[in-house]
Design an enzyme around this catalytic site. Structure first.
Site, PDB file in Angstrom:
ATOM      1  N   GLU A  60      75.075  35.428  11.673  1.00 41.97           N
ATOM      2  CA  GLU A  60      75.600  36.297  12.723  1.00 41.97           C
ATOM      3  C   GLU A  60      76.321  35.539  13.820  1.00 41.97           C
ATOM      4  O   GLU A  60      77.400  35.931  14.255  1.00 41.97           O
ATOM      5  CB  GLU A  60      74.473  37.146  13.340  1.00 41.97           C
ATOM      6  CG  GLU A  60      74.105  38.375  12.537  1.00 41.97           C
ATOM      7  CD  GLU A  60      73.216  38.077  11.346  1.00 41.97           C
ATOM      8  OE1 GLU A  60      72.770  36.922  11.217  1.00 41.97           O
ATOM      9  OE2 GLU A  60      72.947  38.986  10.545  1.00 41.97           O
ATOM     10  N   HIS A 129      63.268  45.630  14.120  1.00 42.17           N
ATOM     11  CA  HIS A 129      64.381  46.401  13.569  1.00 42.17           C
ATOM     12  C   HIS A 129      64.592  47.718  14.299  1.00 42.17           C
ATOM     13  O   HIS A 129      65.227  48.615  13.783  1.00 42.17           O
ATOM     14  CB  HIS A 129      64.140  46.700  12.085  1.00 42.17           C
ATOM     15  CG  HIS A 129      64.354  45.529  11.182  1.00 42.17           C
ATOM     16  ND1 HIS A 129      63.483  44.469  11.131  1.00 42.17           N
ATOM     17  CD2 HIS A 129      65.340  45.239  10.307  1.00 42.17           C
ATOM     18  CE1 HIS A 129      63.930  43.590  10.245  1.00 42.17           C
ATOM     19  NE2 HIS A 129      65.054  44.029   9.734  1.00 42.17           N
TER      20      HIS A 129
END
Ligand SMILES: Cc1ncc(C[n+]2csc(CCOP(=O)(O)OP(=O)(O)O)c2C)c(N)n1
Ligand SMILES: [Mg+2]
Lengths: 329, 361
Positions: A60, A129
């Site tokens: 990322e 998450h």
């Protein structure tokens, strides 16, 4: 008009913009051969080829920074994060590079990039998450943020974000991808900075953004059965902020509940409450009440998760509080 | 492929000198460049000591051979991106000493109008893409610049500098991997001065810098960065190879930092001895090495050396005078250039100072 899912509407916006501008491309994990982790980029590899629809490694920080670099060179990347949770690894490049580049260079180098993907909680995905990342992004001058709640807004706001000359985060919702709605055919762009009154009623204002618009509408429906009519103002973009629309609803109802999915501490609602007390203090008949996620990491257990999430009942109760129909919690 | 001629004159096109591969003119130019960088940094130190320059300021003294040797062989449209020890690299790419010094002074005539300062020098027009202060932060960006070159089918290369400490960042590893996957036209150059602030590289890595790229399939090269001629020769060839599709490259350039990490840090101290630095100063000064080589080859005499020195000192004095005379940025511009695009609707700022609309330029 056609009925599309939110997912299809996002796809339509990207296709629309990639057809008209070769400098637009999409990069991210699983966006090409797998059709996107949430299938938002379905079919795009076949249509545009692997020059413009690019599977990245799970890096990322690296691929976000790479995309920022391409934007410094004048391309218009769509940088997809599988979810914004994972973009926390990339925040250095979002904040230190994308947000500050134009300023540090005295206007020489702008960064026309879109960061997009789902934000917030789905169901029982637990702490790592399930977070709403809006405030990480809007905190930094230089970044813009759109949070579409409906398929039509998804198409129009994503198109605007791609055309914008600044870094724009477009935060979606895992639980929104299957939502259906009417979406205008053909080229469709919604300017950033325009809120939308998703429902009107003069008794109380529920101001919100993103996925929570649907929770607000449900709450407004419940209130209506009790004879209370609520405005539901969807900000649609947090930065730029349609402050006029916020002030207008405050002036009309004099009572405001801010509903958001994220944590309350230094959250979007805190900013809106500050705006209202700065500019509309005299319009208020009650203090602004914020409904947010409980100030804890998201728990896994179903009952605890439900307790942590901002739900319809809490919104209904908050509205009654600003109407002085229930006592302080 | 239509390519502009490389900027550096080739050995065949210019009068030969006593040093193979370089014309007399080229030798003098490289010597002058390095001396200009040295005197520029000394002037910056002087200005810092009297408060004309503030904040963090990192000079490149000792590493001039790399600035000249790696950047001078590039084409004008090639790109350079780097970290915060970049004053001389900016000059090498073509930003004027005046514009660099004015930026260090925080003045309106600086290359970033005084908004960037020592660590954020930019001139996008000439392909100098900064000036980045987060260790390793420029590496993904440089990889992206190279990606854009390839996307557009161009034949430029991107030179991406970093310090030795930056190879321990995840951004470095992720970038090398991506550059290899996509065979990007990027040359990663480690200015390996052996230290990240006060931490010797050998204390934070059990491998050598050179070994870091192999796992990603990026070829590694170790060069002597104090030898400006060898460095120049090396980058002239490597840049052409990358231009012609050789894919990403990794260069471990050995060099020496003759000063402390930044202005507040003494040259030597707890983490390195005075003897170590003295030995480097004596044996590895890139300017003295070239001077002696040119003198031995009959390409330089002491009067010429003095004349070059006097000329570059004057350039640096002029840069400092220019910077000092340059106005401060206009206070009314505080909110300029936060956003490139003013959206017609909504407010970009909520701090009550920027006005209801965005103030952009
Ligand atoms: C991410 C990050 N961590 C720490 C710092 C503080 N810092 C600035 S320079 C530096 C050392 C870097 O050394 P190196 O990369 O070898 O470059 P050199 O200074 O030797 O040119 C450190 C730790 C920083 N700027 N960024
Ligand atoms: Mg170092």
């Amino acid at each position: 008009m056609a009925e599309l899912t939110y997912r299809e509407a996002l796809n339509a916006a990207m296709v629309q913009e990639m057809e008209r501008d070769d400098s637009v491309f999409i990069m991210g994990e699983e966006v090409a051969e797998y059709d996107g982790a949430y299938k938002v980029s379905r079919g795009m590899l076949d249509r545009f080829g692997d020059r413009r629809v690019v599977d990245s490694p799970i890096s990322e920080l690296g691929f976000a920074g790479l995309c920022v670099g391409t934007a410094m060179a004048g391309l218009r990347p769509i940088c997809e994060f599988m979810t914004f949770n994972f973009s926390i690894l990339a925040l250095d490049q979002v904040i230190n590079s994308a947000a500050k580049m134009l300023y540090m260079t005295n206007g020489q180098v702008n960064v026309p990039i879109v960061f997009r993907g789902p934000t917030g909680a789905a169901l029982q995905l637990s702490a790592q998450h399930s977070q709403a990342c809006e405030t990480y992004y809007v905190h930094a001058p230089g970044v813009k943020l759109a949070t579409p709640a409906t398929p039509a807004d998804a198409k129009g706001l994503l198109a605007a974000a791609i055309r914008d000359d600044d870094p724009v985060a477009v935060m979606e919702g895992e639980l929104l991808y299957n939502v259906k709605g009417e979406v205008p055919d053909g080229e469709y762009v919604i300017p950033l900075g325009v809120a939308e009154l998703k429902r009107s009623g003069d008794d109380v204002s529920i101001v919100t953004h993103g996925k929570m618009v649907h929770v607000a509408l449900q709450a407004a429906g419940k209130l209506a059965r009790e004879g209370i009519e609520a405005d539901v103002l969807d900000l649609r973009t947090i930065r730029p902020l349609d402050a006029d629309a916020v002030l207008e609803t405050v002036a009309r109802t004099n009572r405001v509940v801010y509903l958001e999915e994220g944590w309350p501490f230094a959250g979007v609602g805190a900013q809106i409450a500050a705006l209202i007390q700065d500019e509309a203090f005299d319009d208020l008949d009650a203090p602004v009440v914020r409904v947010a996620q409980a100030d804890v990491p998201m728990p896994y257990a179903k009952n605890l998760e439900q307790l942590a999430k901002p739900g319809v009942d809490r919104v209904v109760e908050a509205c009654k509080r600003v109407l002085y129909l229930v006592a302080e919690a | 492929m239509a390519t502009a001629a490389p900027e550096a004159p080739s050995a065949e096109s210019a009068a030969a000198s006593g040093i193979a591969g370089f014309s007399r003119e080229q030798l003098h130019e490289l010597l002058r460049e390095m001396l200009l960088y040295r005197r520029f940094e000394e002037k910056a130190e002087e200005a810092y000591s009297i408060g004309k320059i503030g904040g963090f300021c990192h000079v490149h003294i000792g590493q001039e051979g790399l600035a000249a040797g790696a950047i001078k062989p590039l084409r004008k449209d090639d790109l350079v991106i780097t970290a915060y020890r970049e004053h001389t690299q900016a000059i090498a790419k073509g930003i004027t000493p005046r514009a660099v010094m004015a930026e260090l002074f925080g003045r309106v005539d600086g290359c970033c109008g005084g908004r960037g300062g020592s660590m954020h020098l930019f001139d996008a027009e000439i392909g100098f893409m900064g000036g980045h202060g987060i260790v390793g932060g420029q590496i993904p960006l440089g990889t992206g610049l190279a990606w854009a070159i390839k996307y557009r089918g161009g034949d430029q290369v991107c030179l991406c500098f970093m310090g030795d400490a930056a190879v321990n960042q995840g951004a470095f590893l992720e970038s090398l991997n991506m550059a290899a996957i996509w065979r990007l036209p990027v040359i990663y150059v480690v200015e390996n001065n052996g230290y990240g602030m006060g931490t010797a590289f050998r204390r934070v890595s059990v491998t050598n810098v050179e070994e870091r790229s192999g796992a990603y399939g990026v070829p590694a090269h170790t060069i002597d960065g104090q030898d400006v001629l060898g460095t120049h020769d090396f980058f002239a060839r490597l840049a052409e190879e990358v231009r012609n599709g050789a894919g990403p490259q990794f260069v471990n350039a050995l060099t020496c930092r003759f000063r402390g990490h930044s202005m507040s840090d003494p040259v030597s101290g707890t983490y390195r001895s005075k003897e170590e630095v003295d030995k480097q100063l004596h044996e590895q000064d890139p300017i003295a090495l070239l001077r002696d080589r040119m003198t031995a080859a009959g390409e330089l005499d002491p009067e010429e050396m003095e004349a070059i020195d006097a000329e570059v000192r004057a350039v640096c004095q002029d840069a400092a005078d220019f910077a000092d005379a340059s106005p401060w940025p206009d206070p009314s511009t505080l909110y300029d250039h936060v956003y490139a695009e003013t959206n017609v609707h909504g407010r970009l700022f909520l701090d009550g100072r920027a006005g209801r609309g965005a103030v952009n330029g």
